[in-house]
Design an enzyme around this catalytic site. Structure first.
Site, PDB file in Angstrom:
ATOM      1  N   LYS A 167       0.662  -1.397   0.171  1.00  0.00           N
ATOM      2  CA  LYS A 167       0.021  -0.059  -0.273  1.00  0.00           C
ATOM      3  C   LYS A 167       1.104   1.385  -0.408  1.00  0.00           C
ATOM      4  CE  LYS A 167      -2.139  -0.879   3.919  1.00  0.00           C
ATOM      5  NZ  LYS A 167      -1.619  -2.136   3.583  1.00  0.00           N
ATOM      6  N   GLU A 193       1.758   7.080  11.380  1.00  0.00           N
ATOM      7  CA  GLU A 193       3.180   5.881  10.507  1.00  0.00           C
ATOM      8  C   GLU A 193       4.555   5.868  11.882  1.00  0.00           C
ATOM      9  OE1 GLU A 193       4.235   7.564   6.635  1.00  0.00           O
ATOM     10  OE2 GLU A 193       2.428   6.000   7.504  1.00  0.00           O
ATOM     11  N   ARG A 194       5.344   5.053  11.538  1.00  0.00           N
ATOM     12  CA  ARG A 194       6.378   4.699  12.248  1.00  0.00           C
ATOM     13  C   ARG A 194       7.365   6.007  11.615  1.00  0.00           C
ATOM     14  NH1 ARG A 194       4.879   0.354   8.858  1.00  0.00           N
ATOM     15  NH2 ARG A 194       3.792  -1.142   9.822  1.00  0.00           N
TER      16      ARG A 194
END
Length: 468
Positions: A167, A193-194
């Site tokens: 993705k 998010e990381r």
């Protein structure tokens, strides 16, 4: 830097329960969604500010607030102030090329923003009378998407898939392919998010030369659920400013809508609401609609959104996935089975769809080729069980012809990406829709039956194979 109105409400903390803080005010109470500020100073620290948002009115004198920042150091009886206004973030062209958090503070070590306009993160969607619908598609340069699930200009597209099927890679490729060629502004919203992903994306966009036309807004995984829940609204405030005030066409990329729903579920649980189906918040549909309905086009400009949607355990009946489906004009469904076969991008051609696939919007030839390709893939899918049990030799001549064409189409619709070239060693390809249609038509006509299947794998246009 948070800009607020003069303080009109004064209160004090009476209870702290994780990210939930109860505050007592002398009536009247600050309104729902008002920003609350708690300022205090430690012995070995500068002045610190904890930000909360009113999430409920518990009694005539008490509000329940959700923390937007960590609450370490917060104690009972600490003074709380509020102007009664919601959280606001900066807007304007000065933000282009910058990376922000949910409060509008820069997190890219650049210059501090000064003398800039602020707007509340909440807004009412434009009325239907002001909206416009343009039956126009956006070419992504990705063959399988342009052919089978074309994206609508001013519409919403979803990239559905479980963990590790590509993705974020497709979102990154769309930034490279579309943001670099379009005249408007790009916005990237990272929800949960990381930190590694945010840093890598920032460098990739700088390398691609699209950073100066892009604003990035992030709420990382380690931030409180309140911040992750609000960052989508913060990004949409920026998108609406560029659409309505600057009259730009805006490309809004969101990664990941599931984490917005997940953050809402955390907030709901902290507030003590009874969970609904599969443990999600009972207000899931309402909260998602409040976000999605702000993504629309008006006479001033358009907002085109591409959203990554994580599908828990690859279950597309999960409420998070099924509710998101209903808001989209195009759905790109990624298949773990195709990813395991090395067919990248791993889009499932039979499940993915787009409202744009009508002869009036796409060309008549595009519509017919799309229909023929889907028909071949559907017939191939039906034949797979027979092939597995009896072998290819037991099929009729026409069925063998169908399998051969389907396998060549599968490989032709793979494509090397610019964003993965340093891992694969293959230079990325951006393929025009006309070249994609020409290649599929020639394969369907049997022109490449004498060419090895692998010759069609990971190429751009069909001309790279040479004459059959």
């Amino acid at each position: 830097m948070i800009v607020t109105e003069p303080e009109r409400y004064q209160g004090r903390v009476v209870a702290v329960n994780g990210s939930i803080v109860d505050v007592v005010f002398t009536p009247p109470l600050p309104p729902m969604q008002a920003l609350l500020l708690i300022e205090f100073k430690d012995d070995d620290k500068d002045k610190d500010t904890i930000m909360l948002e009113v999430a409920g009115h518990i009694s005539e004198t008490m509000v329940r607030a959700i923390a937007l920042t960590p609450v370490a150091g917060l104690k009972r009886d600490q003074p709380v102030s509020s102007s009664g206004e919601p959280l606001s973030i900066p807007v304007g062209p000065a933000l282009l090329g910058r990376m922000l958090n949910v409060f509008g503070e820069t997190i890219d070590n650049g210059n501090v923003l000064e003398d800039i306009e602020y707007q509340p993160i909440y807004a009412t969607p434009p009325p239907l009378s002001q909206r416009t619908v343009t039956p126009e598609i956006i070419e992504t340069g990705i063959k399988i998407i342009d052919l089978l699930a074309p994206l609508e200009k001013g519409g919403k597209a979803g990239m559905f898939g479980g963990a590790g099927v590509g993705k974020t890679v497709i979102i990154t490729e769309l930034i490279n392919n579309i943001a670099g060629r379009q005249e408007g502004v790009s916005l990237f919203c990272g929800i949960g998010e990381r930190c590694r992903e945010a840093e890598e994306l920032y460098r990739e966009m700088a390398a691609a030369g699209v950073l100066e036309k892009t604003v990035m807004v992030f709420a990382q995984m380690n931030e409180p659920s309140g911040a992750r829940f609000k960052v989508g609204h913060a990004a949409l405030t920026l998108a609406e400013y560029f659409r309505d005030t600057q009259k730009n066409d805006v490309l809004l990329l969101v990664d990941n809508i599931f984490r917005f729903i997940q953050a809402g579920s955390e907030v709901s649980g902290l507030m003590g609401f009874i969970p609904s189906h599969v443990g999600y918040q009972p207000t899931l549909a309402t909260e998602l609609a409040e976000l999605e309905e702000r993504i629309c086009s008006t006479k001033q400009g358009s907002i085109t959104s591409v959203q990554a949607v994580y599908v828990p355990a690859d279950d597309f009946t999960d409420p998070a996935a099924s509710h998101t489906f209903s808001h989209l004009s195009a759905s790109v469904v990624l298949s773990r089975k195709r990813a395991s076969q090395g067919l990248y991008p791993a889009m499932d051609p039979l499940v993915s769809s787009s409202n744009m696939l009508t002869p009036e919007i796409v060309s008549e030839s595009h519509y017919k080729i799309n229909h023929q390709v889907r028909k071949v893939f559907a017939e191939y899918e039906d034949l797979k069980d027979i092939i597995a049990m009896l072998g290819l030799e037991e099929l009729s001549e026409s069925d063998r012809q169908t399998v051969a064409i389907a396998r060549r189409l599968e490989r032709f619709l793979t494509q090397p990406f610019f964003s993965t070239s340093r891992f694969t060693g293959k230079k990325g390809r951006l393929v025009k829709l006309s070249d994609t249609l020409d290649g599929c038509r020639r394969i369907l006509d049997g022109e490449y039956m004498d060419v090895a299947e692998k010759s069609l794998y990971m190429i751009g246009s069909i001309d790279e194979v040479g004459k059959p």
